[in-house]
Design an enzyme around this catalytic site. Structure first.
Site, mmCIF file in Angstrom:
data_model
loop_
_atom_site.group_PDB
_atom_site.id
_atom_site.type_symbol
_atom_site.label_atom_id
_atom_site.label_comp_id
_atom_site.label_asym_id
_atom_site.label_seq_id
_atom_site.Cartn_x
_atom_site.Cartn_y
_atom_site.Cartn_z
ATOM 1 N N SER A 142 0.868 -1.192 0.000
ATOM 2 C CA SER A 142 0.000 0.000 0.000
ATOM 3 C C SER A 142 0.896 1.231 0.000
ATOM 4 O O SER A 142 2.047 1.175 0.459
ATOM 5 C CB SER A 142 -0.853 0.013 1.275
ATOM 6 N N TYR A 155 -1.354 -0.027 10.717
ATOM 7 C CA TYR A 155 -1.586 -0.414 9.309
ATOM 8 C C TYR A 155 -0.387 0.004 8.451
ATOM 9 O O TYR A 155 0.114 -0.788 7.641
ATOM 10 C CB TYR A 155 -2.880 0.213 8.789
HETATM 11 P P1 NDP Z 1 -11.574 -6.073 1.016
HETATM 12 O O1 NDP Z 1 -11.959 -5.864 2.440
HETATM 13 O O2 NDP Z 1 -12.617 -5.948 -0.025
HETATM 14 O O3 NDP Z 1 -10.855 -7.498 0.856
HETATM 15 C C1 NDP Z 1 -10.021 -8.032 1.846
HETATM 16 C C2 NDP Z 1 -9.911 -9.523 1.605
HETATM 17 O O4 NDP Z 1 -8.983 -10.062 2.557
HETATM 18 C C3 NDP Z 1 -11.234 -10.239 1.800
HETATM 19 O O5 NDP Z 1 -11.402 -11.191 0.777
HETATM 20 C C4 NDP Z 1 -11.077 -10.924 3.149
HETATM 21 O O6 NDP Z 1 -11.795 -12.162 3.138
HETATM 22 C C5 NDP Z 1 -9.572 -11.186 3.165
HETATM 23 N N1 NDP Z 1 -9.039 -11.391 4.508
HETATM 24 C C6 NDP Z 1 -8.941 -10.499 5.516
HETATM 25 N N2 NDP Z 1 -8.432 -11.087 6.611
HETATM 26 C C7 NDP Z 1 -8.212 -12.393 6.276
HETATM 27 C C8 NDP Z 1 -7.724 -13.505 6.979
HETATM 28 N N3 NDP Z 1 -7.358 -13.430 8.273
HETATM 29 N N4 NDP Z 1 -7.613 -14.687 6.338
HETATM 30 C C9 NDP Z 1 -7.990 -14.786 5.039
HETATM 31 N N5 NDP Z 1 -8.460 -13.764 4.309
HETATM 32 C C10 NDP Z 1 -8.585 -12.579 4.944
HETATM 33 O O7 NDP Z 1 -10.392 -5.015 0.741
HETATM 34 P P2 NDP Z 1 -9.342 -4.861 -0.479
HETATM 35 O O8 NDP Z 1 -9.707 -5.703 -1.620
HETATM 36 O O9 NDP Z 1 -9.176 -3.403 -0.680
HETATM 37 O O10 NDP Z 1 -8.032 -5.395 0.242
HETATM 38 C C11 NDP Z 1 -7.126 -6.302 -0.346
HETATM 39 C C12 NDP Z 1 -5.711 -5.921 0.054
HETATM 40 O O11 NDP Z 1 -5.394 -4.653 -0.504
HETATM 41 C C13 NDP Z 1 -5.484 -5.778 1.557
HETATM 42 O O12 NDP Z 1 -4.223 -6.345 1.869
HETATM 43 C C14 NDP Z 1 -5.460 -4.266 1.772
HETATM 44 O O13 NDP Z 1 -4.723 -3.897 2.889
HETATM 45 C C15 NDP Z 1 -4.811 -3.815 0.478
HETATM 46 N N6 NDP Z 1 -4.988 -2.432 0.062
HETATM 47 C C16 NDP Z 1 -6.246 -1.890 -0.089
HETATM 48 C C17 NDP Z 1 -6.374 -0.582 -0.544
HETATM 49 C C18 NDP Z 1 -7.703 0.076 -0.704
HETATM 50 O O14 NDP Z 1 -7.778 1.323 -0.713
HETATM 51 N N7 NDP Z 1 -8.789 -0.665 -0.879
HETATM 52 C C19 NDP Z 1 -5.191 0.224 -0.916
HETATM 53 C C20 NDP Z 1 -3.940 -0.460 -0.702
HETATM 54 C C21 NDP Z 1 -3.858 -1.734 -0.257
HETATM 55 P P3 NDP Z 1 -12.622 -12.801 4.352
HETATM 56 O O15 NDP Z 1 -13.115 -11.681 5.215
HETATM 57 O O16 NDP Z 1 -13.709 -13.571 3.665
HETATM 58 O O17 NDP Z 1 -11.628 -13.697 5.040
HETATM 59 C C1 8X3 Z 2 -5.103 1.514 1.807
HETATM 60 C C2 8X3 Z 2 -4.768 2.906 1.409
HETATM 61 O O1 8X3 Z 2 -4.290 5.247 2.252
HETATM 62 O O2 8X3 Z 2 -6.249 4.121 3.149
HETATM 63 O O3 8X3 Z 2 -3.949 0.762 1.954
HETATM 64 O O4 8X3 Z 2 -4.061 3.460 3.839
HETATM 65 S S1 8X3 Z 2 -4.821 3.963 2.720
#
Ligand code: NDP
Ligand code: 8X3
Length: 258
Positions: A142, A155
């Site tokens: 991120s 985070y």
């Molecule tokens: P979502 O919340 O839509 O997806 C997160 C996914 O991670 C879900 O499928 C959830 O599945 C899974 N997950 C969370 N904890 C666990 C666990 N303990 N075991 C297995 N699976 C887990 O968010 P995003 O798609 O945005 O997030 C995906 C990644 O991208 C993350 O690592 C996030 O930090 C990162 N990210 C997101 C950004 C954003 O702005 N959206 C920007 C930068 C990075 P379930 O709950 O079914 O287990």
């Molecule tokens: C998710 C982006 O800026 O909300 O990783 O932390 S931010």
């Protein structure tokens, strides 16, 4: 290089980036192995991939549990002897508290999923990763791992740790042909903010007020592009942000009704 018939493993594939990536890889002719805790949602994603002609398999996975990761890896080895691309995507943020007000349960959840989970899954899958040119591990970092913000100590800390793990792993796997990459997005629409604010949708939608964020499909397309580069090309680290987000602290917001 072609992704046709390659096996792509995506953690956290029940929503957001992971679900969109599963569909995008299926469209590229790849086969999918999907893990997450919400198995009903995961199976729907797998079915969407099968509808596109892919072989797609889903299994419950909690990356916070070593036993769950071991069970998941052993299940995979019965489906395919090798995995070509591992996408460590599972994770997210819990809360936006300052260090002074932070909660142990939120800190632990973030460390377990984004950091220890990534390590556990990678360790378990390495023996299955095809040691031939063009295999890849793509870790989802991120922009929070590049620049810290108030309320983001943990985070930002775990996403910063993701960059270190990615760098160390690239050194450790040097000579194996396995590429190790980090995709570091900025603000993107998914369930991320809803999870961060524990289902408070008003607070979650305020994050994107007046902004055109990235979509999960933008991230999915980028992941497919990274994994399909020629085998001699490693996209070490790719930062992707919405045009409206000039920097983590500078987001352009259109006036309401404007
Ligand atoms: P979502 O919340 O839509 O997806 C997160 C996914 O991670 C879900 O499928 C959830 O599945 C899974 N997950 C969370 N904890 C666990 C666990 N303990 N075991 C297995 N699976 C887990 O968010 P995003 O798609 O945005 O997030 C995906 C990644 O991208 C993350 O690592 C996030 O930090 C990162 N990210 C997101 C950004 C954003 O702005 N959206 C920007 C930068 C990075 P379930 O709950 O079914 O287990
Ligand atoms: C998710 C982006 O800026 O909300 O990783 O932390 S931010």
């Amino acid at each position: 290089m072609t992704l046709k018939s390659q096996w792509i493993l995506i953690t956290g594939a029940s929503s957001g980036f992971g679900a969109a990536a599963a569909v995008a890889f299926a469209r590229s002719g790849a086969n999918l192995i999907l893990g997450a805790r919400r198995i009903d949602r995961l199976e729907k994603v797998a079915q969407s991939c099968r509808d596109l002609g892919a072989s797609a398999h889903s299994h419950s996975l909690d990356v916070a549990s070593s036993q769950s990761v071991i069970t998941f890896a052993s299940w995979i080895s019965k489906i395919t002897p090798r995995v070509h691309v591992l996408i460590n995507n599972a994770g997210g943020a819990h809360g936006l508290d300052t260090v002074a007000t932070g909660k142990d349960s939120d800190w632990e959840a973030m460390v377990q999923s984004n950091f220890l989970g990534l390590l556990r899954v990678t360790r378990a899958i390495l023996p299955l990763l095809s040691h031939h040119s063009g295999s890849s591990i793509v870790n989802i970092g991120s922009i929070a791992g590049h620049t810290a913000y108030e309320g983001g100590a943990v985070y930002c800390g775990v996403k910063s740790a993701e960059r270190s793990v990615t760098q160390a792993l690239r050194l450790e796997l040097s000579g194996t042909g396995i590429r190790v990459c980090s995709l570091d997005p900025g603000m993107a629409l998914s369930e991320f903010s809803s999870v961060r604010f524990k289902g408070d949708e008003i607070r979650a939608s305020a994050v994107y007020q007046g902004v055109e964020p990235l979509t999960s499909e933008d991230i999915a397309e980028t992941l497919v592009w990274m994994a399909s580069r020629p085998a001699h090309v490693n996209i070490d680290e790719l930062v992707i942000k919405p045009t409206d987000q000039a920097a983590i602290h500078k987001v352009y917001r259109r006036p309401v009704g404007g």
